[in-house]
Design a protein around this motif. Structure first.
Motif, PDB file in Angstrom:
ATOM      1  N   ARG A 163      -1.494  -6.970  -0.290  1.00  0.00           N
ATOM      2  CA  ARG A 163      -1.001  -5.753   0.350  1.00  0.00           C
ATOM      3  C   ARG A 163      -1.043  -5.926   1.858  1.00  0.00           C
ATOM      4  NH1 ARG A 163      -4.888  -1.482  -2.201  1.00  0.00           N
ATOM      5  NH2 ARG A 163      -4.337  -0.464  -0.243  1.00  0.00           N
ATOM      6  N   LYS A 170      -0.766  -3.336   4.038  1.00  0.00           N
ATOM      7  CA  LYS A 170      -1.290  -2.146   4.695  1.00  0.00           C
ATOM      8  C   LYS A 170      -2.449  -1.558   3.908  1.00  0.00           C
ATOM      9  CE  LYS A 170       0.156   2.362   6.469  1.00  0.00           C
ATOM     10  NZ  LYS A 170       1.277   3.342   6.558  1.00  0.00           N
ATOM     11  N   GLU A 230      -4.806   1.546   2.738  1.00  0.00           N
ATOM     12  CA  GLU A 230      -4.794   3.000   2.554  1.00  0.00           C
ATOM     13  C   GLU A 230      -6.157   3.555   2.970  1.00  0.00           C
ATOM     14  OE1 GLU A 230      -2.213   4.723   1.709  1.00  0.00           O
ATOM     15  OE2 GLU A 230      -0.935   2.963   1.347  1.00  0.00           O
ATOM     16  N   ASP A 235      -9.051   2.986   0.712  1.00  0.00           N
ATOM     17  CA  ASP A 235      -9.584   1.619   0.631  1.00  0.00           C
ATOM     18  C   ASP A 235     -10.854   1.457   1.460  1.00  0.00           C
ATOM     19  OD1 ASP A 235      -7.472   0.907  -0.998  1.00  0.00           O
ATOM     20  OD2 ASP A 235      -6.229   0.217   0.678  1.00  0.00           O
TER      21      ASP A 235
END
Length: 491
Positions: free
Chosen positions: A263, A265, A267, A270
Motif C-alpha cells: 500500500r 498510503k 490510513e 493503521d
C-alpha cells in the motif's frame, strides 16, 4: 635623616619577610574553608551567598548544619518548604533525604557487628530464617562488607525492588541501594523489630535524632519539605518516550504497509497500534522505574500542559472567528456560513509561548508516611543529620574502633593524579590535596542532599535542598564550608 632612613629600611625588610607569610595565611583560609573563619564572618558570608544562589538557581528552600570539633556550630533554614505555601524552612524541617539514610543504616549495622549479631565477612543469609534473595548462590556469598562498600553485585533499581544479581559478589564496585534494602531485612530479623523502629531505638534516640524516620506518621507528611522540578521535567519524562515510541512504531507500520501489504498510503486506523503502545510505554516505564506517584505526577502535568495549549489555541481560534465576522459587517452568508480551519500558525505560536513557562518550579508528589524503603524513604532534618555527623566523629554508640573501621577498610574505585576515589563501609571516600573526606549525596524526586565529613579536622556539613536545581548549590555550599574545590560525586 639617617635615623629615618634606617627605620624605612627596617619597615621594608619587615614587609618583605611578612609578605609570603601573609600570602600563605590567605591561601590557608581559602583551602581550609569557612569553617575555620570567625563564626560571625562565616554566618554572614553563608547568608549572603545562599540567598543569592537560591534566587539565581530558583531553589525554594534549603537547610544546612555545620559541625566543628564534633559539635553543631551553625544551623539554619532558608526559603519555603513548598513553593505553593508560606511555611518557612528551619533547621528542623524534614526533607526527603533518600540516600543520605544509607550511611546512617551502615552505622546501625556496625553496631550490630560490634555486638556480634552480624559479621562483616560472613554471608548475611546465615542470619535469616526467611530468605530475601532468590539466587541461592548469591545468598551464600553476599556479606555485610559487600553491601556496605557496594560490591554485592545487586542492582540499584530500588523502586522496582529487583533482587537480581548482576555481577559476582566482591568482584567490582557497583552502587546498589537494593543491597541496603537487603541489609534492612537482615537487621530487622536479627533484632526482631521492624527496621524503622530498630533504627529509632538503637540509633536515632541515642544520638538525639528525634524527628528522623524511615516511616513517619501520616499527619506530619504535609510538613515535609516538598521536592520541586522545573515544569519541563515531568512533561519531558512522559512526552519524550511517547514521541520516540510513536515515531519508531509509525515508521515500522509504514514499512510493513509498503513492503508487505503493498500500500502506498497509510490510513489513520493503521497508526492506532503505534499510538496505543506509544501511550503505554511511558506509563509502564515510569511506574516500574519511578513508582506510581511519579507516573501520576508526570502524566498529570503532561495532560494539563496539553489541555492548556489546546485551550489557548481554541481561544485564539475563536477570537480569529469573531474578527473575521467583524470584517464582513455581520453578514451571515459570508461569516457564520463557513467554519475557519484550525490554523497551524496559531498552534505553533501557542506551543512556542508555552516553552517560556517550562522553567517554572512545580511541586513533586508527597511520599506517603508509611511508604517504606530503606534505600530512599528516610525523612530527616539538617539538625538531625548534623547530630549524626557529631555522633560519628565521636564514635558514639558504636565506639571509636568500629567507627574507624568504616573509614579505614575502604576499597579503591578510581585513581587519578593527586586524587583517589573509593568507598568505605557506608561512605564514599575521597583523598586529594584537601585531605580525606567521607561523603554521601542524595537525589530524589525534586530533592537534593549532601553530607560531607572530614574526620581528621573533625568537621562536617550537611546541606538539604527541595529542588532539582539545588544539586549544584549543595555542592557549592559544602565546598565553601570545607574549603574543597571539587564536587563530591561518584566516579
Amino acid at each position: 635623616m639617617r635615623q629615618s632612613g634606617f627605620m624605612l629600611g627596617l619597615l621594608l625588610l619587615l614587609g618583605v619577610w611578612l609578605a609570603p607569610h601573609t600570602a600563605r595565611a590567605q591561601q590557608s583560609d581559602v583551602e581550609t574553608g569557612m569553617v575555620e573563619w570567625p563564626r560571625g564572618e562565616m554566618i554572614e558570608a553563608l547568608d549572603y551567598f545562599i540567598a543569592r544562589r537560591m534566587k539565581e538557581l530558583d531553589v525554594p528552600g534549603l537547610a544546612l548544619a555545620v559541625v566543628e570539633d564534633g559539635r553543631i556550630v551553625f544551623e539554619k533554614g532558608y526559603g519555603v518548604a513548598d513553593i505553593d505555601g508560606d511555611q518557612p524552612v528551619s533547621e528542623n524541617t524534614l526533607f526527603e533525604v533518600g540516600a543520605l539514610g544509607l550511611p546512617v543504616e551502615a552505622y546501625g549495622a556496625m553496631l550490630l557487628a560490634r555486638e556480634q549479631k552480624l559479621f562483616l565477612d560472613v554471608p548475611l543469609a546465615r542470619s535469616l530464617k526467611t530468605q530475601w534473595l532468590r539466587d541461592e548462590d548469591a545468598r551464600g556469598k553476599i556479606t555485610l562488607r559487600h553491601v556496605l562498600n557496594h560490591t554485592s553485585g545487586l542492582n540499584d533499581l530500588v523502586r522496582l525492588g529487583s533482587r537480581s544479581v548482576g555481577s559476582e559478589p566482591g568482584e567490582r564496585f557497583a552502587y546498589s541501594g537494593v543491597g541496603f534494602m537487603y541489609l534492612a531485612h537482615v537487621m530487622a530479623q536479627v533484632e526482631g523489630l521492624p527496621f524503622d523502629r530498630l533504627m529509632r531505638v538503637r540509633i536515632f534516640r541515642p544520638l538525639g535524632m528525634s524527628s528522623s524516620g524511615y516511616v513517619v506518621p501520616e499527619e506530619i507528611v504535609g510538613s515535609v519539605a516538598r521536592g520541586h522540578h522545573a515544569l519541563w521535567v515531568p512533561i519531558a519524562a512522559f512526552a519524550v518516550p511517547m514521541l520516540v515510541t510513536f515515531l519508531v512504531l509509525g515508521l515500522v507500520t509504514l514499512v510493513v504497509a509498503r513492503l508487505w501489504l503493498r500500500r502506498l498510503k497509510l490510513e489513520p486506523l493503521d497508526l492506532l497500534p503505534a499510538a496505543f503502545l506509544a501511550l503505554l510505554v511511558p506509563c509502564l516505564s515510569l511506574y516500574l522505574f519511578r513508582g506510581g506517584w511519579t507516573l501520576l505526577f508526570c502524566a498529570g502535568y503532561f495532560v494539563a500542559w496539553l489541555a492548556a495549549v489546546a485551550g489557548a489555541a481554541a481561544a485564539l481560534h475563536y477570537l480569529r472567528f469573531i474578527f473575521e465576522q467583524g470584517r464582513h459587517d455581520g453578514i451571515v452568508s459570508r461569516g457564520l456560513g463557513r467554519r475557519l480551519p484550525v490554523s497551524p500558525f496559531i498552534l505553533g505560536l501557542v506551543f512556542a509561548v508555552s516553552l517560556f513557562f517550562m522553567p517554572w518550579q512545580v511541586p513533586a508528589p508527597a511520599r506517603d508516611g508509611d511508604d517504606f524503603n530503606a534505600a530512599l524513604s528516610l525523612r530527616s532534618s539538617a539538625h538531625d543529620l548534623g547530630l549524626f555527623i557529631s555522633g560519628f566523629l565521636d564514635g558514639a554508640i558504636v565506639g571509636e574502633e568500629w567507627r574507624d573501621r568504616m573509614i579505614e577498610e575502604r576499597i579503591e574505585i578510581k585513581r587519578r593524579p593527586g586524587a583517589i576515589s573509593g568507598w568505605g563501609l557506608g561512605f564514599g571516600t575521597r583523598e586529594n590535596q584537601d585531605g580525606l573526606t567521607l561523603w554521601q549525596n542524595s537525589s530524589y524526586i525534586g530533592s537534593q542532599g549532601l553530607m560531607v565529613i572530614d574526620p581528621t579536622r573533625r568537621v562536617g556539613v550537611v546541606v538539604l535542598a527541595n529542588a532539582d536545581s539545588g544539586e549544584q548549590l549543595v555542592q557549592e555550599i559544602a565546598g565553601h564550608v570545607l574549603g574543597a574545590e571539587e564536587p563530591w560525586r561518584r566516579p
